[in-house]
Design a protein around this motif. Structure first.
Motif, mmCIF file in Angstrom:
data_model
loop_
_atom_site.group_PDB
_atom_site.id
_atom_site.type_symbol
_atom_site.label_atom_id
_atom_site.label_comp_id
_atom_site.label_asym_id
_atom_site.label_seq_id
_atom_site.Cartn_x
_atom_site.Cartn_y
_atom_site.Cartn_z
ATOM 1 N N ALA A 518 7.805 32.652 -24.440
ATOM 2 C CA ALA A 518 8.029 31.598 -25.433
ATOM 3 C C ALA A 518 7.775 30.219 -24.820
ATOM 4 O O ALA A 518 7.211 29.325 -25.462
ATOM 5 N N ALA A 519 8.191 30.061 -23.570
ATOM 6 C CA ALA A 519 7.991 28.774 -22.897
ATOM 7 C C ALA A 519 6.502 28.491 -22.711
ATOM 8 O O ALA A 519 6.026 27.377 -22.929
ATOM 9 N N ARG A 520 5.782 29.534 -22.324
ATOM 10 C CA ARG A 520 4.327 29.379 -22.164
ATOM 11 C C ARG A 520 3.682 28.956 -23.477
ATOM 12 O O ARG A 520 2.876 28.034 -23.532
ATOM 13 N N GLU A 521 4.049 29.694 -24.518
ATOM 14 C CA GLU A 521 3.421 29.397 -25.817
ATOM 15 C C GLU A 521 3.860 28.027 -26.329
ATOM 16 O O GLU A 521 3.085 27.306 -26.951
ATOM 17 N N PHE A 522 5.119 27.695 -26.065
ATOM 18 C CA PHE A 522 5.605 26.373 -26.472
ATOM 19 C C PHE A 522 4.791 25.277 -25.800
ATOM 20 O O PHE A 522 4.328 24.327 -26.443
ATOM 21 N N ARG A 523 4.601 25.423 -24.487
ATOM 22 C CA ARG A 523 3.834 24.402 -23.747
ATOM 23 C C ARG A 523 2.381 24.382 -24.228
ATOM 24 O O ARG A 523 1.778 23.325 -24.351
ATOM 25 N N THR A 537 8.195 30.267 -31.590
ATOM 26 C CA THR A 537 8.856 31.560 -31.433
ATOM 27 C C THR A 537 7.833 32.533 -30.883
ATOM 28 O O THR A 537 6.686 32.554 -31.342
ATOM 29 N N ALA A 538 8.239 33.307 -29.911
ATOM 30 C CA ALA A 538 7.284 34.230 -29.303
ATOM 31 C C ALA A 538 7.954 35.531 -28.923
ATOM 32 O O ALA A 538 9.169 35.618 -28.772
#
Lengths: 694, 167, 330
Positions: A518-523, A537-538
């Motif tokens: 989720a952090a990767r996708e958020f960034r 959300t991932a």
């Protein structure tokens, strides 16, 4: 695939985020959630082990002022699903085990409910019951597979021939008793029914698991079932799935809509309603050549299961992959009885199975005349024996070597029964530990950037007291490359995205991987300087290395034991555990997890024993005065250490679960030490004083 | 049958009417909303309900509320002053003397009461010389804290926490 | 638990009158055993008379060197009392071996003497028990009886008395002071508790309404040594498998006097008179200790799960005697 940088957040001994609330007692557990004008539910339980309720007279109870209803099979609503017999409460008069729920009193206060429960008169038709665990053919069968998803029995090579040809052989049978999880917080639920929505404040290991099981039983859209487990006072497996009391509270709340219904099981009720580690009888046969290498391994386990619902503990499973052996036979059988339903208890399978295997390994080491540490090292496999897969990482030998060094093992005189001081005989023992590194797919996490400059991280995982709240905050901070103070983690309920169960030591790996994703996708979506309100959300991708490697954590357990030469009393002044469990997320909470597992292992070794009376079918010592768990004075010095293990395959963080491996091997190490102290080999847990009386 | 009682709980005077059957623990938890003392066994077998009752540690599950009219009760919540944890609480935090936290308020009240008992010179089962003031070594701490069970197995850290708080 | 009336007693006479006049009334002290039993449904009093504020809360020296212990003195205070620690160490040790710190702060001397068996079947109203419901049978006789009696049991009951304190009092020749409507009487502590016989529901010789007010200890002999040894499953906070309270005097290498009581073995604290007899005048040797233990255990009868108590008692009693008769500096 370890690609989250070790910038210092992971591994730091961050203090528990819920620490201040827990030391003051202001952290509120399920039963302590403030609700308006609650009612109290007291379950009624069967006093016979098999038969049916012929008559249940609730009128004396209902006549008491303050009693709102008495639920029985005669008036309970018909449930939509009866697939899970533990949850399909009050659907028939049939009784499958003593202690089964046959009704519930709901009243204004606990005192009234308990009083009223004693006034309900039940007439039974008794049927013959069978509750005595044994290996008779009439009750024994081979299950299709065992917990969690272990396939059928294994038979490689020719074990009998190899044993006949072996230079050295060991053939021994070990027994372990029924053991009860006994988390300090009794299982408890508050059910609130409002506008066709059910809210459960529940002590569990997976709020989504509770929703997934309760909703279909009640015939409800899962979206209308809301489960909150804000703080959980331990579970060790017994809170992994919802049990009868959750359904009772839900049914009562639906019937008495408008008043929340509170139900906390008594310690006694827990002995029949929330599961236990089933008793086992395990035969281990080992053959070795003149060089002390195993040529044959047979582990045949028999465990207890309940007639009403199968639970197949996997006691023999560790022997599939622990040591070299060209010939190997692993069998698992169940004895079906009219008993309460067993369930997971910390390291199901490994805890009991490794007691047997690692005691047998000690016996074989002595038979071969090889030091027990050295004997294990000699039998270290290069690849997983069953599958032939390489290990993602396996550092058992380093654990044994480092442990031997730290413990002072290398100066040990192997002679038994010769160290005596002030009337106490002392000895030392060792055993290996292993536990699979599980990761459960399907969890989701949401990350949002909030006004005030912090990151809201949401995942519906439950922290049952292990420190997940703290560890996941560290993982999120690491993955987002922000200080931990910039992360606000929300967990514990179905209001957050779906998360897997806190079980199988899989939590931190499964949820952590999800948060990392989720952090990767958020960034990727919002960059390093996101706008307020940015949200992603991932779900974690499946591990591409799954199926290519055998993934397990390992450890070495060392124990020093003292046995009183007059009374047989046994003490464990010193323990050391050295573990290889991947990367450690929080050195403080991880140490406590290992320590806690080892302490429960000591408890298993010396004390725990649920005694079933076959005439009645109940556990006789069903309270904490009769069922002993280790107390403070039972625990001496406990040292915990771990290797700096880098596992590039298990998951993006390189972490392995640590909640269960701490208990594995401890009972064997203590039993082996007791044998070294006294010369007496005990093959039956627990190691109580009478077994060492001379 | 109900009776009116007055208790001083964590410094606050509270008057309430209780069923004579209500234990002190249930009066605190269910009637007064004071949930710091925990119910782990309800039979004096686990120590989770330990509070300081008129200054001494006591299992609040085995005493009726009505029998404690006019008593002073201090829970773990009341030990903290102005958001500042009590030294024993701070030591539990520093030494990670807990995991799930359910036995913890009882452990802490027990530890505070126990340290007072040591200060008063009370011996324990493991005190060698009953005539001498006891020295609080690890063995003494373990014995004196054995009435508080911890299923998470934090005993070793609890002992270090108490040793540190006693210094 | 059924509803009950609660009264706090201000004076002993009215408390005794109240309880004597009401078969459903009971005294309550610290409550650690009674409250437990009420929750379990083992006993259902209609009225509780709280005696904890009666003036029985002190330990007083008696002329002649003995002490009187008030019935409401808490177990913790009694164990901490200097006179007990210095002159009756066996009693302090027995108290400290019992329960936990937070329970000892509640439990009283009188209540400890009257605590009832921890037999699991007795404590479970769903199983038959002659002690709880006379005539229903003894579940422990053929059931799980690891903690049960090997001495003085009957076919009706094999329960053991769980008190540590009472075992020490038995070895100290204590006297129990009891008040009833008829006045006061003195009962040797060894005669307070009964063996089960065919009336296991009667655990003591007290009549309903009689109130224990104090326990008196005779002056200790200056040359005696005493100790309490408890063998249990946990290192602390567990009932005895076997316990030994012993008061011994040695003169010129021979045992001049021995008073021994055993716990965990019988329905009452077991005064080991046969062992005492075997010790009297005998040399303090390993053989003497063993013979004394064997003499006491000659009549012991094991059940399915408790045969170990016989060798465990023999070994433990021998070890205690060895320790107490060891010459200083030897």
């Amino acid at each position: 695939m370890t690609d989250v940088s070790n910038s210092g957040k992971l591994g730091e001994p961050l203090e528990r985020l819920d620490g201040p609330a827990k030391v003051t007692g202001t952290a509120r557990y399920a039963f302590e959630q403030p609700v308006d004008d609650p009612l109290y539910l007291h379950p009624l339980q069967a006093d016979i082990a098999r038969g049916r309720v012929v008559r249940i007279d609730t009128s004396p109870a209902e006549a008491l002022s303050g009693v709102h209803t008495v639920l029985t099979h005669e008036n309970a609503e018909s449930l939509s699903s009866r697939v899970d017999v533990e949850l399909a409460v009050l659907q028939s008069p049939e009784i499958g085990y003593r202690g089964q729920v046959i009704g519930a009193v709901v009243a204004d206060t606990q005192e009234i409910a308990a009083h009223a429960a004693g006034l309900v008169e039940v007439t039974y038709e008794r049927h013959p019951h069978d509750t005595v665990f044994r290996s008779d053919d009439e009750i024994v069968y081979t299950p299709d597979g065992s917990n969690p998803m272990i396939g059928e029995d294994l038979d490689r090579g020719d074990v009998d021939e190899a044993l006949a040809a072996a230079e050295y052989a060991v053939d021994a049978t070990y027994t372990t008793p029924a053991e009860y999880n006994n988390p300090m917080e009794p299982h408890a639920t508050i059910a609130v029914w409002e506008s066709a929505e059910l809210t459960l404040y529940d002590s569990n290991q997976g709020s989504y698991t509770v929703r997934d099981m309760i909703a279909p039983t009640l015939g409800m859209d899962p979206q209308r079932v809301h489960v909150f487990a804000p703080h959980v006072g331990g579970g060790f497996g017994s809170k992994g799935v919802p049990h009868a009391h959750v359904m009772l509270a839900a049914l009562a709340a639906r019937k008495l809509e408008g008043r929340p219904v509170k139900c906390a099981l008594s310690r006694r009720q827990m002995f029949s309603l929330v599961g236990y580690r089933p008793p086992t009888r395990q035969r281990v046969r080992l053959g070795a050549d003149s060089a002390g290498r195993l040529t044959a391994t047979e582990h045949s386990a028999l465990e207890q299961t309940a007639r009403v619902k199968e639970y197949a503990e996997q006691s023999a499973s560790a022997a599939r992959n622990m040591y070299v052996s060209a010939n190997r036979r692993i069998t698992n059988e169940l004895a079906v009885l009219d008993v309460p339903v067993p369930t997971w208890m910390r390291a199901p399978g490994e805890a009991g199975g490794m007691y047997a295997l690692e005691t047998a390994m000690d016996e074989m080491a002595l038979t071969c005349g090889v030091d027990p540490v050295e004997f294990r090292v000699r039998n270290e496999p290069e690849r997983a024996p069953e599958s032939g897969l390489p290990f993602s990482s396996r550092n058992l030998v380093s654990c044994l070597r480092q442990g031997a060094e730290m413990f002072g093992w290398n100066d040990r005189d192997p002679e038994p029964g010769v160290r005596r001081e002030n009337g106490w005989l002392s000895g030392t023992g060792v055993a290996a530990a292993t536990f699979p590194s599980f990761s459960i797919p399907g969890s989701k996490a949401t990350i949002g950037y909030e006004p005030g400059g912090y990151y809201r991280v949401e995942i519906g995982a439950v922290d049952l007291g292990t420190g997940s709240r703290t560890a996941l905050s560290q993982i999120a901070a690491e993955a987002l490359e922000v200080p931990v103070e910039a992360v606000r983690l929300h967990l514990g309920s179905t209001e957050q995205p779906r998360a897997s169960i806190a079980g199988g030591s899989s939590g931190t790996a499964s949820w952590g991987s999800t948060i990392v994703q989720a952090a990767r996708e958020f960034r990727a979506e919002h960059g390093a300087e996101p706008a307020e309100g940015a949200e992603t959300t991932a779900e974690a991708a499946a591990n591409p290395a799954a199926g290519e490697y055998a993934m397990n954590a390992y450890g070495a357990q060392f124990a020093e034991v003292a046995v009183n030469a007059d009374s047989g009393e046994i003490r464990v002044p010193r323990m050391l555990g050295v573990f290889a469990a991947g990367r450690i997320v929080n050195a403080r909470t991880a140490r406590s997890q290992f320590l806690g597992g080892m302490t429960m292992g000591l408890s298993m070794a010396l004390h725990e024993h649920g005694v079933l009376d076959g005439r009645f079918g109940h556990v006789v010592n069903h309270d904490l005065a009769g069922y002993h768990v280790a107390g403070n004075a039972d625990v001496g010095s406990v040292e915990v250490s771990w290797l700096d293990e880098h596992d590039p395959h298990v998951n993006p963080m390189g972490i392995k679960g640590i909640g269960e491996i701490g208990i594995v091997g401890v009972a064997a190490a203590i039993g082996n030490a007791a044998r070294h102290a006294t010369g007496i080999r005990v093959r039956e847990l627990p190691l109580t004083p009478e077994k060492f009386l001379i | 049958m109900d009776a009116e009682i007055t208790l001083r709980v964590d410094g606050q005077r509270r008057t309430l009417s209780v069923d004579t059957r209500t234990t002190l623990l249930d009066a605190l938890r269910e009637r007064m909303g004071v949930t710091s003392p925990k119910k782990g066994c309800d039979h004096g077998q686990c120590g989770a309900c330990t509070v300081l009752l008129d200054g001494r540690r006591a299992t609040s599950c085995l005493t009726f509320a009505v029998a404690n009219d006019d008593s002073e009760v201090v829970t773990a919540e009341g030990l903290a002053e102005d958001e500042r944890p009590h030294p024993v609480q701070q030591a539990f935090l520093d030494n990670d003397g807990f995991q799930c936290g359910y036995c913890t308020p009882g452990q802490i009240c027990s530890a505070v009461g126990m340290l007072d008992e040591v200060k008063a010179g009370w011996p324990s089962h493991v005190t060698e010389d009953l005539d001498e003031p006891p020295e609080l070594d690890d063995e003494e701490i373990r014995e004196r804290m054995s009435g508080n069970l911890c299923r998470c197995g934090a005993y070793a850290n609890i002992v270090s926490a108490i040793r540190e708080a006693a210094e | 638990m059924k509803p009950f009336d609660y009264q706090r007693a201000d004076d002993a006479d009215s408390a005794i009158a109240t309880v004597s006049g009401d078969p459903e009334a009971r005294y309550i002290g610290g409550g650690t055993n009674l409250v437990d039993h009420m929750k379990l449904g083992i006993t259902e009093p209609g009225k509780l008379v709280d005696i904890t504020r009666l003036p029985y809360d002190s330990v007083e020296a008696l002329p002649g060197g003995g002490v009187r212990i008030g019935a409401t003195v808490r177990n913790s205070d009694l164990a901490a009392s200097h006179v007990i620690r210095q002159r009756y160490p066996v009693l302090a040790q027995a108290l400290l071996a019992g329960a936990s710190g937070q329970l000892r702060n509640l439990a009283t001397t009188g209540g400890n003497l009257l605590q009832r068996t921890r037999c699991s079947y007795f404590q479970d109203t769903s199983t038959p028990c002659n002690k709880r419901e006379p005539g229903t049978g003894c579940s422990a006789l053929e059931g799980w009886n690891r903690y049960h009696a090997v001495l003085g049991a009957s076919e009706h009951c094999v329960a053991t008395n769980p008190s540590d304190m009472a075992v020490a009092l038995a070895a100290l020749d204590a006297t129990v002071l009891v008040r009833g409507q008829e006045g006061q009487r003195r009962i040797p502590v060894t005669e307070l508790h009964r063996l089960p016989g065919d009336e296991p529901e009667r655990e003591t010789v007290l009549e309903h309404g009689e109130l224990i007010t104090a326990v008196e200890l005779p002056a200790p002999s200056e040359s005696s040594r005493s100790t309490y040894r408890k063998v249990r499953d946990r290192a602390s906070y567990a009932f005895a498998l076997v316990s030994v309270a012993a008061v011994v005097e040695v003169s010129e290498g021979a045992i001049s006097h021995a008073r021994i009581a055993l716990g965990g073995l019988a329905h009452k604290p077991w005064r080991a008179t046969a062992a005492e007899e075997a010790l009297r005048g005998a040399p303090a040797t390993e053989e003497t200790f063993r013979n004394a233990a064997e003499a006491e255990l000659a009549e012991a009868r094991a059940l399915r799960d408790n045969a170990f108590k016989i060798p465990m008692t023999r070994n433990t009693l021998s070890a205690v005697l060895r320790e107490l008769t060891r010459q200083e500096g030897a």
